[in-house]
Write a protein that holds these residues in place. Structure first.
Motif, PDB file in Angstrom:
ATOM      1  N   UNK A   1     102.906  -8.457 -80.345  1.00  0.00           N
ATOM      2  CA  UNK A   1     102.957  -7.300 -81.221  1.00  0.00           C
ATOM      3  C   UNK A   1     104.359  -6.812 -81.544  1.00  0.00           C
ATOM      4  N   UNK A   2     105.398  -7.543 -81.129  1.00  0.00           N
ATOM      5  CA  UNK A   2     106.772  -7.134 -81.388  1.00  0.00           C
ATOM      6  C   UNK A   2     107.314  -7.828 -82.624  1.00  0.00           C
ATOM      7  N   UNK A   3     108.368  -7.261 -83.166  1.00  0.00           N
ATOM      8  CA  UNK A   3     109.088  -7.904 -84.278  1.00  0.00           C
ATOM      9  C   UNK A   3     110.248  -8.662 -83.663  1.00  0.00           C
ATOM     10  N   UNK A   4     110.257  -9.981 -83.825  1.00  0.00           N
ATOM     11  CA  UNK A   4     111.283 -10.827 -83.227  1.00  0.00           C
ATOM     12  C   UNK A   4     111.806 -11.818 -84.260  1.00  0.00           C
ATOM     13  N   UNK A   5     112.996 -12.371 -84.021  1.00  0.00           N
ATOM     14  CA  UNK A   5     113.522 -13.371 -84.959  1.00  0.00           C
ATOM     15  C   UNK A   5     112.760 -14.684 -84.859  1.00  0.00           C
ATOM     16  N   UNK A   6     112.621 -15.332 -85.976  1.00  0.00           N
ATOM     17  CA  UNK A   6     111.972 -16.643 -86.004  1.00  0.00           C
ATOM     18  C   UNK A   6     113.060 -17.689 -85.835  1.00  0.00           C
TER      19      UNK A   6
END
Length: 141
Positions: free
Chosen positions: A45-50
């Motif tokens: 559920x987190x926003x992380x770099x791809x």
């Protein structure tokens, strides 16, 4: 460095000279920013770099079959397929606290990076596009 139509490709010392000149110009230009895409992970559920992509291939009855490429979350290693508009827009500017790596294996650390770049405000993990260091984001906690 490619030859024009009708022109002969350089070989020998001329090729070595042109390669050395191209290498020197690239080294003098300094580091260039890498594109960093942020996604919302379905697993944590987190926003992380791809930063990672995986594709699973299998052989069945002598034929190759493959799944579509899936992005892998940097925080929890959850793989999810890419969909339209799954990238989170960058809306906050931060300053990098990491250090740029040295180009040629020298052990001493360099000066702090200090570059500013934009990220999503909810990003839990941030990767600097200039030096590549991972650091906690404003959304962690």
């Amino acid at each position: 460095m490619t030859a024009e139509p009708g022109e002969v490709e350089p070989t020998g010392w001329r090729l070595a000279r042109e390669l050395a000149i191209a290498f020197w110009r690239e080294m003098r230009a300094g580091p260039q920013p890498l594109p960093v895409l942020y996604i919302a992970c379905d697993g944590c559920g987190q926003v992380t770099p791809r930063t990672k992509v995986q594709k699973i291939m299998s052989i069945s009855d002598g034929q190759f079959t493959g799944s579509p490429p899936e992005t892998v979350c940097e925080a929890c290693d959850h793989a999810q397929p890419r969909v339209v508009d799954d990238a989170v827009t960058a809306d906050t500017t931060i300053v990098c606290t990491g250090r740029r790596p040295r180009r040629f294996g020298v052990k001493r650390p360099r000066k702090p990076c200090g570059e500013s770049f934009t990220i999503p405000a909810t990003a839990a993990l941030v990767i600097c596009p200039w030096c590549g260091t991972a650091q906690p984001g404003p959304g962690c906690g």
